[in-house]
Design a protein around this motif. Structure first.
Motif, short mmCIF file in Angstrom:
data_model
loop_
_atom_site.label_atom_id
_atom_site.label_comp_id
_atom_site.label_asym_id
_atom_site.label_seq_id
_atom_site.Cartn_x
_atom_site.Cartn_y
_atom_site.Cartn_z
N PRO A 187 3.21 2.85 -21.39
CA PRO A 187 2.23 3.61 -20.60
C PRO A 187 1.15 2.75 -19.97
N ARG A 188 0.81 1.64 -20.61
CA ARG A 188 -0.27 0.81 -20.03
C ARG A 188 0.20 0.10 -18.77
N ALA A 189 1.47 -0.31 -18.73
CA ALA A 189 2.00 -0.87 -17.49
C ALA A 189 2.04 0.19 -16.40
N ALA A 190 2.38 1.42 -16.79
CA ALA A 190 2.38 2.52 -15.82
C ALA A 190 0.97 2.75 -15.30
N ILE A 191 0.00 2.74 -16.19
CA ILE A 191 -1.41 2.95 -15.79
C ILE A 191 -1.85 1.90 -14.78
N ARG A 192 -1.44 0.65 -14.99
CA ARG A 192 -1.82 -0.41 -14.05
C ARG A 192 -1.32 -0.08 -12.64
N GLU A 193 -0.08 0.41 -12.55
CA GLU A 193 0.46 0.74 -11.23
C GLU A 193 -0.23 1.97 -10.64
N TYR A 194 -0.51 2.96 -11.49
CA TYR A 194 -1.19 4.16 -11.00
C TYR A 194 -2.59 3.82 -10.50
N ARG A 195 -3.27 2.91 -11.17
CA ARG A 195 -4.63 2.53 -10.71
C ARG A 195 -4.55 1.91 -9.31
N LYS A 196 -3.56 1.06 -9.09
CA LYS A 196 -3.40 0.46 -7.76
C LYS A 196 -3.15 1.54 -6.72
N ALA A 197 -2.30 2.51 -7.06
CA ALA A 197 -1.99 3.59 -6.11
C ALA A 197 -3.23 4.43 -5.82
N LEU A 198 -4.03 4.73 -6.85
CA LEU A 198 -5.20 5.59 -6.67
C LEU A 198 -6.33 4.87 -5.93
N ARG B 112 -6.70 10.80 -4.38
CA ARG B 112 -6.33 12.20 -4.61
C ARG B 112 -4.82 12.44 -4.46
N HIS B 113 -4.05 11.40 -4.66
CA HIS B 113 -2.60 11.54 -4.55
C HIS B 113 -2.09 12.30 -5.77
N GLU B 114 -1.53 13.46 -5.52
CA GLU B 114 -1.20 14.39 -6.61
C GLU B 114 -0.21 13.83 -7.61
N ALA B 115 0.90 13.28 -7.12
CA ALA B 115 1.92 12.78 -8.05
C ALA B 115 1.39 11.64 -8.90
N THR B 116 0.54 10.80 -8.31
CA THR B 116 -0.04 9.69 -9.08
C THR B 116 -0.99 10.20 -10.15
N LEU B 117 -1.81 11.16 -9.79
CA LEU B 117 -2.73 11.74 -10.78
C LEU B 117 -1.96 12.39 -11.93
N GLN B 118 -0.89 13.06 -11.60
CA GLN B 118 -0.07 13.70 -12.63
C GLN B 118 0.49 12.66 -13.58
N GLY B 119 1.03 11.58 -13.02
CA GLY B 119 1.55 10.51 -13.86
C GLY B 119 0.46 9.83 -14.67
N MET B 120 -0.72 9.67 -14.06
CA MET B 120 -1.83 9.02 -14.74
C MET B 120 -2.28 9.80 -15.97
N VAL B 121 -2.36 11.12 -15.85
CA VAL B 121 -2.79 11.94 -16.99
C VAL B 121 -1.82 11.75 -18.16
N ALA B 122 -0.53 11.81 -17.88
CA ALA B 122 0.46 11.67 -18.94
C ALA B 122 0.40 10.28 -19.57
N ASP C 219 0.81 -1.22 0.00
CA ASP C 219 0.00 0.00 0.00
C ASP C 219 0.84 1.27 0.00
N GLU C 220 2.14 1.16 -0.29
CA GLU C 220 2.98 2.35 -0.35
C GLU C 220 2.70 3.11 -1.65
N VAL C 221 1.91 4.17 -1.55
CA VAL C 221 1.48 4.90 -2.75
C VAL C 221 2.66 5.51 -3.48
N TYR C 222 3.57 6.13 -2.74
CA TYR C 222 4.73 6.77 -3.38
C TYR C 222 5.54 5.74 -4.17
N VAL C 223 5.81 4.59 -3.58
CA VAL C 223 6.63 3.57 -4.25
C VAL C 223 5.88 3.00 -5.45
N ARG C 224 4.59 2.79 -5.30
CA ARG C 224 3.78 2.28 -6.41
C ARG C 224 3.81 3.26 -7.58
#
Length: 260
Positions: free
Chosen positions: A188-199, A204-214, A168-173
């Motif tokens: 990007p799709r592998a990145a999205i999978r990790e961002y979904r787990k973090a979110l 509302r984790h800002e860094a994750t949302l930023q990465g998710m948009v990109a 559950d470490e959002v920053y590490v995820r």
């Protein structure tokens, strides 16, 4: 300023800046207490040394600012760690402090040294999640500064070790997701999978949302990317990447919009 005082100044000031980051991410309660105790001691020593250096016309920073160190001073810190490779505490604290210095001062030249020192610290104490996380971070930073994406799979390995114990470490995820997004070729799709787990843990984790948009924009998922961008703006309308992300989305739309 001798090497011993340099180590105390560098580590004490760097920890003063970075401690909130580590504690906020809750790596480990026992580790937090150790860091707090060490921080209290090192801050006192750093303040004393900074005052002494200031009286001699040195470059110590005030109010917890990270001082700008000379190349000779940085090399002395690295050499002391290299000269005591079995000293776990020295490897941990020197590697962590030098990483913070390299990142905040934009000093790319010492990042290979940081990786080497943190790797030794990890080899000595592989279950130390703070060190393991920062080793992953240092490898990621090395890839960014050198353009050598071959460091990213290794960063993923260390992030994976942390997540195996603390999923559950959002920053590490989120950091794990970034290693996929900035790899070559980008995934990007592998990145999205990790961002979904973090979110799922922190929507509302800002860094994750930023990465998710990109990542969504790169994957052609324009509608969802726009939704994530709106949420990012709600979380922090002053995020400096919003304008760039909006431009990426506009470019994707002009190029044909959603992918099938």
């Amino acid at each position: 300023m001798n090497t011993q005082k340099l180590i105390f100044l560098l580590i004490g000031v760097a920890l003063g800046f970075a401690a909130g980051f580590w504690l906020a991410n809750g790596i480990n309660r026992g580790e937090q207490e150790k860091l707090r105790a060490e921080l209290t001691r090192l801050r006192a020593e750093a303040a004393k040394n900074a005052q002494e250096q200031g009286a001699r016309g040195g470059q110590a920073g005030g109010d917890g600012a990270i001082p700008t160190l000379t190349e000779a001073q940085l090399r002395a810190a690295v050499e002391r760690a290299d000269a005591n490779p079995s000293d776990a505490k020295l490897q941990q604290m020197s590697g962590q402090a030098l990483y913070v210095y390299a990142r905040e001062k934009g000093n790319a030249a010492i990042i290979p040294d940081v990786v080497r020192i943190l790797r030794r610290a990890h080899d000595i104490e592989p279950k130390n999640l703070t060190t393991t996380t920062m080793l992953g971070d240092a490898l990621y930073l090395l890839a960014q500064t050198t353009g050598e994406t071959s460091h990213l799979p290794e960063a993923r390995k260390f992030y994976g070790q942390v997540l195996a114990q603390k999923p559950d470490e959002v920053y590490v995820r989120t950091s794990l997701g970034l290693t996929y997004f900035y790899d070559k070729p980008s995934d990007p799709r592998a990145a999205i999978r990790e961002y979904r787990k973090a979110l799922k843990i922190d929507p509302r984790h800002e860094a994750t949302l930023q990465g998710m948009v990109a990542a969504l924009a790169a994957a052609g998922e324009v509608t969802e990317a726009e939704e994530s961008l709106r949420l990012l703006e709600e979380v922090n309308a002053s995020n400096p990447e919003i304008a760039n992300l909006r431009a990426q989305l506009a470019q994707r739309k002009n190029a044909g919009g959603e992918r099938e």
